[in-house]
Design a protein around this motif. Structure first.
Motif, PDB file in Angstrom:
ATOM      1  N   MET A  14       0.813  -1.213   0.000  1.00 50.85           N
ATOM      2  CA  MET A  14       0.000   0.000   0.000  1.00 50.85           C
ATOM      3  C   MET A  14       0.849   1.266   0.000  1.00 50.85           C
ATOM      4  O   MET A  14       0.341   2.363   0.205  1.00 50.85           O
ATOM      5  N   ILE A  15       2.136   1.146  -0.246  1.00 48.53           N
ATOM      6  CA  ILE A  15       3.021   2.303  -0.234  1.00 48.53           C
ATOM      7  C   ILE A  15       2.701   3.219  -1.411  1.00 48.53           C
ATOM      8  O   ILE A  15       2.589   2.773  -2.555  1.00 48.53           O
ATOM      9  N   SER A  16       2.577   4.517  -1.128  1.00 50.12           N
ATOM     10  CA  SER A  16       2.296   5.497  -2.178  1.00 50.12           C
ATOM     11  C   SER A  16       3.582   5.875  -2.904  1.00 50.12           C
ATOM     12  O   SER A  16       4.692   5.517  -2.481  1.00 50.12           O
ATOM     13  N   THR A  17       3.415   6.610  -3.991  1.00 53.18           N
ATOM     14  CA  THR A  17       4.583   7.048  -4.778  1.00 53.18           C
ATOM     15  C   THR A  17       5.505   7.920  -3.937  1.00 53.18           C
ATOM     16  O   THR A  17       6.736   7.767  -3.979  1.00 53.18           O
ATOM     17  N   TRP A  18       4.932   8.840  -3.166  1.00 56.55           N
ATOM     18  CA  TRP A  18       5.743   9.726  -2.339  1.00 56.55           C
ATOM     19  C   TRP A  18       6.451   8.967  -1.230  1.00 56.55           C
ATOM     20  O   TRP A  18       7.600   9.261  -0.882  1.00 56.55           O
ATOM     21  N   GLU A  19       5.776   7.975  -0.667  1.00 56.89           N
ATOM     22  CA  GLU A  19       6.408   7.165   0.367  1.00 56.89           C
ATOM     23  C   GLU A  19       7.556   6.344  -0.202  1.00 56.89           C
ATOM     24  O   GLU A  19       8.609   6.213   0.432  1.00 56.89           O
ATOM     25  N   PHE A  20       7.358   5.807  -1.406  1.00 51.60           N
ATOM     26  CA  PHE A  20       8.456   5.057  -2.036  1.00 51.60           C
ATOM     27  C   PHE A  20       9.631   5.984  -2.326  1.00 51.60           C
ATOM     28  O   PHE A  20      10.792   5.590  -2.171  1.00 51.60           O
ATOM     29  N   ALA A  21       9.336   7.210  -2.761  1.00 47.59           N
ATOM     30  CA  ALA A  21      10.405   8.174  -3.025  1.00 47.59           C
ATOM     31  C   ALA A  21      11.197   8.457  -1.750  1.00 47.59           C
ATOM     32  O   ALA A  21      12.433   8.572  -1.784  1.00 47.59           O
ATOM     33  N   ALA A  22      10.497   8.557  -0.628  1.00 49.58           N
ATOM     34  CA  ALA A  22      11.178   8.793   0.655  1.00 49.58           C
ATOM     35  C   ALA A  22      12.050   7.598   1.021  1.00 49.58           C
ATOM     36  O   ALA A  22      13.193   7.765   1.484  1.00 49.58           O
ATOM     37  N   LEU A  23      11.549   6.383   0.805  1.00 46.68           N
ATOM     38  CA  LEU A  23      12.333   5.176   1.094  1.00 46.68           C
ATOM     39  C   LEU A  23      13.542   5.086   0.161  1.00 46.68           C
ATOM     40  O   LEU A  23      14.630   4.678   0.590  1.00 46.68           O
ATOM     41  N   ALA A  24      13.366   5.463  -1.104  1.00 41.60           N
ATOM     42  CA  ALA A  24      14.481   5.424  -2.064  1.00 41.60           C
ATOM     43  C   ALA A  24      15.572   6.403  -1.640  1.00 41.60           C
ATOM     44  O   ALA A  24      16.771   6.083  -1.705  1.00 41.60           O
ATOM     45  N   ALA A  25      15.181   7.601  -1.211  1.00 34.13           N
ATOM     46  CA  ALA A  25      16.166   8.583  -0.746  1.00 34.13           C
ATOM     47  C   ALA A  25      16.889   8.062   0.489  1.00 34.13           C
ATOM     48  O   ALA A  25      18.099   8.239   0.640  1.00 34.13           O
ATOM     49  N   ALA A  26      16.135   7.406   1.379  1.00 30.75           N
ATOM     50  CA  ALA A  26      16.748   6.839   2.587  1.00 30.75           C
ATOM     51  C   ALA A  26      17.713   5.718   2.231  1.00 30.75           C
ATOM     52  O   ALA A  26      18.769   5.569   2.866  1.00 30.75           O
ATOM     53  N   ALA A  27      17.388   4.921   1.208  1.00 31.41           N
ATOM     54  CA  ALA A  27      18.286   3.854   0.762  1.00 31.41           C
ATOM     55  C   ALA A  27      19.571   4.446   0.187  1.00 31.41           C
ATOM     56  O   ALA A  27      20.675   3.932   0.424  1.00 31.41           O
ATOM     57  N   ALA A  28      19.448   5.532  -0.572  1.00 32.50           N
ATOM     58  CA  ALA A  28      20.633   6.199  -1.118  1.00 32.50           C
ATOM     59  C   ALA A  28      21.505   6.736   0.015  1.00 32.50           C
ATOM     60  O   ALA A  28      22.741   6.680  -0.052  1.00 32.50           O
ATOM     61  N   LEU A  29      20.865   7.235   1.076  1.00 26.29           N
ATOM     62  CA  LEU A  29      21.617   7.749   2.218  1.00 26.29           C
ATOM     63  C   LEU A  29      22.366   6.634   2.935  1.00 26.29           C
ATOM     64  O   LEU A  29      23.449   6.861   3.485  1.00 26.29           O
ATOM     65  N   VAL A  30      21.820   5.420   2.908  1.00 27.94           N
ATOM     66  CA  VAL A  30      22.533   4.271   3.476  1.00 27.94           C
ATOM     67  C   VAL A  30      23.865   4.088   2.750  1.00 27.94           C
ATOM     68  O   VAL A  30      24.923   3.939   3.373  1.00 27.94           O
ATOM     69  N   GLY A  31      23.816   4.091   1.404  1.00 29.35           N
ATOM     70  CA  GLY A  31      25.044   3.954   0.633  1.00 29.35           C
ATOM     71  C   GLY A  31      26.016   5.079   0.918  1.00 29.35           C
ATOM     72  O   GLY A  31      27.221   4.852   1.083  1.00 29.35           O
ATOM     73  N   PHE A  32      25.499   6.291   1.014  1.00 28.96           N
ATOM     74  CA  PHE A  32      26.343   7.453   1.296  1.00 28.96           C
ATOM     75  C   PHE A  32      27.011   7.325   2.659  1.00 28.96           C
ATOM     76  O   PHE A  32      28.204   7.583   2.809  1.00 28.96           O
ATOM     77  N   SER A  33      26.252   6.906   3.663  1.00 32.25           N
ATOM     78  CA  SER A  33      26.795   6.822   5.021  1.00 32.25           C
ATOM     79  C   SER A  33      27.871   5.750   5.130  1.00 32.25           C
ATOM     80  O   SER A  33      28.833   5.904   5.885  1.00 32.25           O
TER      81      SER A  33
END
Length: 256
Positions: A6-25
């Motif tokens: 049930m994840i919305s497009t905006w919620e997925f975008a937030a999760l994708a940004a958080a995943a990118a931050l994992v790689g960055f960290s």
């Protein structure tokens, strides 16, 4: 995990940004993924979020190991692992009975505590920081066990062991490359060891792995940016942003 479908497009975008931050960290600022933890716990049910985030962290850890593997200090890791195992076991017992509300409060509390620890560390100037301790001394062994248990518990319950281990490695006198290399192997081994426990607790399922398969695509770009920025980033400004976002995320979970 019906919530995941049930994840919305905006919620997925937030999760994708958080995943990118994992790689960055993992390749630039260890501990910055506490922001990712807050995002995942805000978008998904808190208990489920820990299972979804774990495979993403493992991918980030793998990239970090490939990048900094030559700078690992294995004696430090071997001293830490027994205590960490005890902490992970305690965290697994907690997750066995904890419902979503208890996990949400626990994650929020851990985030605020970790933000406090990070601020305390930043207040210590390089001149005021104590000299590295002999990790083979009694005090050094007690310190390693204490940090190990706390790091194991926080990483099992909330995937939030980064600030704990960062503080330990800094106090042990690790320089930048040794810090990144040692922490990379530490979290890769610990996070992989958590997978069977997470599956047994129902935190990882076929449905959660489908979401992971999409989100891991964003980890590599984040890691590449982190590697490029590692020598250029303004550490003070970035840490302030991370601390601020972590505090807001922790409060959001506690007041939710």
């Amino acid at each position: 995990m019906d919530t995941i479908s049930m994840i919305s497009t905006w919620e997925f975008a937030a999760l994708a940004a958080a995943a990118a931050l994992v790689g960055f960290s993992k390749t630039a600022v260890s501990g910055a993924n506490t922001v990712s933890l807050a995002v995942f716990a805000a978008v998904l049910p808190a208990r489920e979020s820990t299972g979804v985030l774990l495979p993403i962290l493992i991918v980030g850890d793998t990239i970090a190991v490939l990048t900094y593997r030559r700078h690992t200090h294995w004696p430090t890791l071997w001293r830490l692992f027994p205590a960490v195992a005890a902490g992970v076991a305690a965290g697994a017992v907690f997750m066995l009975w904890a419902d979503d509300g208890a996990v949400r409060v626990s994650i929020g509390t851990i985030l605020l505590l970790m933000a406090g620890v990070t601020m305390w560390r930043r207040r210590q100037s390089l001149e005021d920081r104590p000299a590295p301790e002999d990790t083979l001394s009694l005090k050094g062994r007690v310190k390693a066990r204490s940090y190990g248990v706390l790091g194991g518990f926080t990483t099992m319950v909330a995937n939030a062991g980064g600030p704990v281990m960062s503080l330990y490695l800094l106090s042990a006198g690790f320089r930048k490359l040794g810090f990144l290399g040692t922490s990379a192997w530490f979290f890769l081994i610990v996070n992989i060891s958590k997978v069977p426990l997470s599956v047994g607790l129902g935190l990882i399922s076929a449905r959660s792995l489908l979401l992971d398969a999409l989100l891991v695509l964003f980890v590599l770009p984040g890691a590449v940016v982190g590697k490029l920025c590692a020598d250029r980033i303004n550490q003070t400004v970035f840490e302030r942003l991370v601390i601020g976002a972590t505090i807001l995320g922790g409060l959001q979970l506690l007041l939710r």
